[in-house]
Design a protein around this motif. Structure first.
Motif, PDB file in Angstrom:
ATOM      1  N   PRO A 132      54.187  36.343  40.298  1.00 17.65           N
ATOM      2  CA  PRO A 132      52.910  37.047  40.188  1.00 17.65           C
ATOM      3  C   PRO A 132      52.526  37.301  38.734  1.00 17.65           C
ATOM      4  O   PRO A 132      53.299  37.881  37.977  1.00 17.65           O
ATOM      5  CB  PRO A 132      53.179  38.363  40.918  1.00 17.65           C
ATOM      6  N   ARG A 135      52.214  41.341  37.293  1.00 15.77           N
ATOM      7  CA  ARG A 135      53.400  42.174  37.473  1.00 15.77           C
ATOM      8  C   ARG A 135      53.180  43.597  36.990  1.00 15.77           C
ATOM      9  O   ARG A 135      53.622  44.550  37.617  1.00 15.77           O
ATOM     10  CB  ARG A 135      54.560  41.524  36.705  1.00 15.77           C
ATOM     11  N   THR A 136      52.465  43.768  35.874  1.00 11.69           N
ATOM     12  CA  THR A 136      52.290  45.102  35.315  1.00 11.69           C
ATOM     13  C   THR A 136      51.209  45.907  36.037  1.00 11.69           C
ATOM     14  O   THR A 136      50.958  47.049  35.700  1.00 11.69           O
ATOM     15  CB  THR A 136      51.917  45.004  33.825  1.00 11.69           C
ATOM     16  N   GLY A 138      51.290  46.938  39.057  1.00 12.38           N
ATOM     17  CA  GLY A 138      51.848  47.795  40.088  1.00 12.38           C
ATOM     18  C   GLY A 138      53.282  48.151  39.765  1.00 12.38           C
ATOM     19  O   GLY A 138      53.993  47.397  39.097  1.00 12.38           O
ATOM     20  N   PRO A 141      57.141  46.420  43.974  1.00  9.84           N
ATOM     21  CA  PRO A 141      56.810  45.087  44.482  1.00  9.84           C
ATOM     22  C   PRO A 141      56.192  45.102  45.881  1.00  9.84           C
ATOM     23  O   PRO A 141      55.350  44.280  46.205  1.00  9.84           O
ATOM     24  CB  PRO A 141      58.160  44.361  44.497  1.00  9.84           C
ATOM     25  N   ALA A 220      47.888  47.106  49.383  1.00  7.87           N
ATOM     26  CA  ALA A 220      48.392  47.038  48.003  1.00  7.87           C
ATOM     27  C   ALA A 220      47.691  48.085  47.143  1.00  7.87           C
ATOM     28  O   ALA A 220      46.765  47.783  46.391  1.00  7.87           O
ATOM     29  CB  ALA A 220      48.182  45.637  47.432  1.00  7.87           C
ATOM     30  N   TYR A 225      51.426  49.328  44.127  1.00  9.79           N
ATOM     31  CA  TYR A 225      52.035  48.083  44.588  1.00  9.79           C
ATOM     32  C   TYR A 225      51.513  46.887  43.794  1.00  9.79           C
ATOM     33  O   TYR A 225      50.376  46.891  43.323  1.00  9.79           O
ATOM     34  CB  TYR A 225      51.729  47.850  46.069  1.00  9.79           C
ATOM     35  N   TRP A 226      52.341  45.855  43.706  1.00  8.35           N
ATOM     36  CA  TRP A 226      51.880  44.594  43.145  1.00  8.35           C
ATOM     37  C   TRP A 226      50.712  44.080  43.985  1.00  8.35           C
ATOM     38  O   TRP A 226      50.731  44.189  45.215  1.00  8.35           O
ATOM     39  CB  TRP A 226      52.984  43.550  43.188  1.00  8.35           C
ATOM     40  N   GLU A 228      48.668  41.352  46.085  1.00  5.61           N
ATOM     41  CA  GLU A 228      49.180  40.306  46.987  1.00  5.61           C
ATOM     42  C   GLU A 228      48.406  39.005  46.787  1.00  5.61           C
ATOM     43  O   GLU A 228      47.180  38.999  46.695  1.00  5.61           O
ATOM     44  CB  GLU A 228      49.045  40.767  48.445  1.00  5.61           C
ATOM     45  N   TYR A 234      44.196  37.090  44.170  1.00  2.00           N
ATOM     46  CA  TYR A 234      44.982  38.317  44.228  1.00  2.00           C
ATOM     47  C   TYR A 234      44.156  39.482  44.771  1.00  2.00           C
ATOM     48  O   TYR A 234      42.978  39.639  44.432  1.00  2.00           O
ATOM     49  CB  TYR A 234      45.560  38.634  42.846  1.00  2.00           C
TER      50      TYR A 234
END
Length: 358
Positions: A132, A135-136, A138, A141, A220, A225-226, A228, A234
């Motif tokens: 992903p 990453r930053t 969220g 994961p 998400a 959360y990251w 999705e 995304y």
């Protein structure tokens, strides 16, 4: 457990599984004869159930689903956001309201906050063959809860006689294209994307994936959360723009009405999970603050959407029946163990107050 964000330490209670509390069968009892007016309101209309987001308040939606089961009313479309997408997706996939309740006690903090489960993270990243790029965006994961939902769906996949799985919509916000998207699973196993911007449909496409992907996209939560990945784009929690999914089904119905493919009048029955303000403690940490902001903003947006739908229906002289149940469910910190029994009791009280024959 302590975690550090920007060199500030915050404490999270021990992430252990809590004791399950047996719930009385009386919680699930509804007298069908008390809801004769609801039956009449559904006759000849397109019935849409709309289940809102609401952090760890999954259980609040179950009494409404149970009532539909007891009355045997056919649902034409089921729309869910975040917690509503979880409950709605499991129900549309074949689990009954009581069966969903039985697995609620497995939804614990360790499952929701999987920051330290890096082996699972690596396995999932490898399986998806990409890493992903956000990453930053969220802290957690969200892979454990996604896999938990996927396992439930796999083990409980059976037809629901009251709603077709293809008519279940999970709403998320597309941060790649900056619009909201309603996902639904097609019978051929593909995911259908229906894209909206404000009050219009702006496009549609299909992609690959499964039901767990579109549920996870809808939940998400921004900053927690990251995002999705669904079909190479995304997505974040649908509550960013539609905490209670009533505008999108209305726009969809209106579009079909104009094209002449939908002749029936519309009945939207929504459940919005607002919390009882007097009980709400001050935010104890960044997670609770983010989540509380979501709820306050979501409630304002839902009220605006409700006003808009009623205004457009009046101007176009179309018959739209819109009922929104707003039980004042117990406030839940993101670091607190949810009281699912109280959630069910409070939600059931709100349903009877709003829908039972007067």
């Amino acid at each position: 457990m302590k975690i550090s964000i920007r060199n500030k330490a915050f404490t999270i209670p021990a992430l252990t599984k809590h004791k399950s509390v047996p719930r009385s069968d009386k919680l699930w009892e509804f007298n069908p004869s008390d809801f004769s007016q609801l039956r009449k309101r559904c006759e000849g209309k397109k019935l849409v159930l709309a289940l809102s987001g609401g952090k760890l308040k999954f259980a609040c939606h179950l009494p409404l689903l149970r009532l539909i089961e007891v009355l045997g009313i056919k649902v034409d479309e089921l729309w869910g956001v975040s917690a509503g997408a979880v409950a709605g997706g499991l129900w549309a996939n074949g689990m009954s309201a009581k069966e969903i309740d039985r697995v609620l006690d497995d939804v614990n903090l360790t499952l929701m906050f999987d920051l330290f489960n890096m082996e699972s993270v690596r396995t999932t990243i490898t399986a998806k063959k990409h890493e992903p790029p956000l990453r930053t965006a969220g802290i957690f994961p969200g892979i454990k809860i996604e896999n938990f939902i996927r396992e439930l769906l796999r083990n409980n996949n059976k037809p629901n006689p009251l709603v077709d799985l293809e008519n279940f919509y999970s709403v998320a916000y597309n941060i790649s294209k900056f619009h909201r998207t309603a996902f639904r699973m097609m019978h051929n196993g593909k995911i259908k994307h229906l894209d909206f911007r404000r009050d219009e449909i702006i496009g549609e496409r299909t992609s690959t994936g499964d039901l767990a992907d579109i549920i996870r996209a809808s939940m998400a939560m921004c900053g927690i959360y990251w995002p999705e990945d669904v079909g190479g784009e995304y997505f974040l929690d649908g509550g960013l723009t539609e905490q209670l999914p009533i505008l999108s089904p209305f726009i969809t119905w209106l579009d079909k009405r104009k094209k002449g493919t939908e002749k029936r009048d519309l009945f939207i029955l929504g459940m919005e999970l607002v919390y009882a303000t007097p009980e709400a403690p001050p935010p104890a940490n960044p997670f609770s603050l983010i989540s509380e902001c979501f709820e306050l903003l979501g409630d304002e947006i839902a009220s605006d959407h409700e006003y808009y739908i009623r205004s457009i229906a009046r101007d176009l002289k179309t018959d739209v029946d819109l009922v929104v149940i707003r039980p004042e469910v117990p406030y839940t910190l993101l670091t607190a163990v949810p009281d699912f029994t109280r959630q069910i009791e409070t939600s059931k009280t709100g349903i009877i107050r709003e829908l039972a024959d007067k």
